[in-house]
Design a protein around this motif. Sequence first.
Motif, PDB file in Angstrom:
ATOM      1  N   UNK A 121      90.531  85.485 -14.632  1.00 47.66           N
ATOM      2  CA  UNK A 121      89.435  84.899 -13.853  1.00 47.66           C
ATOM      3  C   UNK A 121      89.330  85.536 -12.473  1.00 47.66           C
ATOM      4  N   UNK A 122      90.460  85.782 -11.822  1.00 43.20           N
ATOM      5  CA  UNK A 122      90.449  86.406 -10.489  1.00 43.20           C
ATOM      6  C   UNK A 122      89.904  87.826 -10.566  1.00 43.20           C
ATOM      7  N   UNK A 123      90.325  88.593 -11.565  1.00 43.01           N
ATOM      8  CA  UNK A 123      89.792  89.949 -11.733  1.00 43.01           C
ATOM      9  C   UNK A 123      88.290  89.907 -11.980  1.00 43.01           C
ATOM     10  N   UNK A 124      87.848  88.957 -12.789  1.00 43.68           N
ATOM     11  CA  UNK A 124      86.429  88.802 -13.097  1.00 43.68           C
ATOM     12  C   UNK A 124      85.636  88.488 -11.822  1.00 43.68           C
ATOM     13  N   UNK A 125      86.117  87.514 -11.044  1.00 39.66           N
ATOM     14  CA  UNK A 125      85.438  87.153  -9.793  1.00 39.66           C
ATOM     15  C   UNK A 125      85.390  88.332  -8.829  1.00 39.66           C
ATOM     16  N   UNK A 126      86.520  89.024  -8.676  1.00 41.94           N
ATOM     17  CA  UNK A 126      86.578  90.148  -7.751  1.00 41.94           C
ATOM     18  C   UNK A 126      85.609  91.245  -8.187  1.00 41.94           C
ATOM     19  N   UNK A 127      85.601  91.563  -9.471  1.00 39.32           N
ATOM     20  CA  UNK A 127      84.683  92.588  -9.981  1.00 39.32           C
ATOM     21  C   UNK A 127      83.229  92.196  -9.792  1.00 39.32           C
ATOM     22  N   UNK A 128      82.901  90.924 -10.038  1.00 33.99           N
ATOM     23  CA  UNK A 128      81.525  90.460  -9.848  1.00 33.99           C
ATOM     24  C   UNK A 128      81.105  90.586  -8.385  1.00 33.99           C
ATOM     25  N   UNK A 129      82.008  90.237  -7.486  1.00 38.67           N
ATOM     26  CA  UNK A 129      81.688  90.265  -6.058  1.00 38.67           C
ATOM     27  C   UNK A 129      81.593  91.688  -5.515  1.00 38.67           C
ATOM     28  N   UNK A 130      82.492  92.566  -5.929  1.00 41.86           N
ATOM     29  CA  UNK A 130      82.604  93.874  -5.295  1.00 41.86           C
ATOM     30  C   UNK A 130      82.078  95.053  -6.105  1.00 41.86           C
ATOM     31  N   UNK A 131      81.889  94.889  -7.401  1.00 42.03           N
ATOM     32  CA  UNK A 131      81.531  96.048  -8.216  1.00 42.03           C
ATOM     33  C   UNK A 131      80.209  95.905  -8.972  1.00 42.03           C
ATOM     34  N   UNK A 132      79.474  94.834  -8.742  1.00 49.65           N
ATOM     35  CA  UNK A 132      78.160  94.700  -9.360  1.00 49.65           C
ATOM     36  C   UNK A 132      77.090  94.901  -8.295  1.00 49.65           C
ATOM     37  N   UNK A 133      75.927  95.338  -8.712  1.00 51.02           N
ATOM     38  CA  UNK A 133      74.867  95.656  -7.746  1.00 51.02           C
ATOM     39  C   UNK A 133      74.355  94.415  -7.008  1.00 51.02           C
ATOM     40  N   UNK A 134      74.393  93.251  -7.664  1.00 47.46           N
ATOM     41  CA  UNK A 134      73.870  92.044  -7.028  1.00 47.46           C
ATOM     42  C   UNK A 134      74.940  90.991  -6.741  1.00 47.46           C
ATOM     43  N   UNK A 135      76.219  91.330  -6.959  1.00 48.00           N
ATOM     44  CA  UNK A 135      77.300  90.381  -6.690  1.00 48.00           C
ATOM     45  C   UNK A 135      77.399  89.268  -7.705  1.00 48.00           C
ATOM     46  N   UNK A 136      76.749  89.440  -8.852  1.00 44.38           N
ATOM     47  CA  UNK A 136      76.751  88.401  -9.884  1.00 44.38           C
ATOM     48  C   UNK A 136      77.326  88.955 -11.176  1.00 44.38           C
TER      49      UNK A 136
END
Length: 174
Positions: A121-136
């Motif tokens: 879950x932490x890896x998923x949240x971090x990736x969504x926040x930092x590695x997606x174009x819209x933070x989602x």
Amino acid sequence: MSSGTVASGHDADADGAVLAPTGPLAHRSAWRADACPAAATLGVVGTRSALLIMREALYGTTRFDDFVERVGITDAVASARLKELTAAGLLHKVPYREPGRRTRHEYRPTPAGTDFAPVILALYDWGAKHLTSDGRAPLDFRHVGCEAPVHVDVVCDEGHRVSIDEVHVVRPRR
């Protein structure tokens, strides 16, 4: 933000430490992190395929062919990672047999494997926040009881939510 670009919401202190050692540990040359549990954990799940197999196992994937397909790995890689994760105690094998076929095994999370869920879950949240174009992220994790989004947090043993700048590194009390 493009893939591979990382945004930071918290800056390190003047010495570069985010999780700053204090007291006798402040002098980094006086100690080493030889028995680091994070390093030991990476020794077990430190490959992309191992982490993704654990993600899939926690989502409910159990069969070898499904791990191969869902993770996008070869049979040889799946076999090696499943053997390692089983030997490390994160997964256990459960035999099954389809009519007219040989006995095969499903792979299911052990209690230690289930304890690994917050890491995913932490890896998923971090990736969504930092590695997606819209933070989602493409999926949401939600609390069954109230449907609120679920996130991993840093909490002390007294139940207080703790920001990273409130964490310091000390020797454990024995």
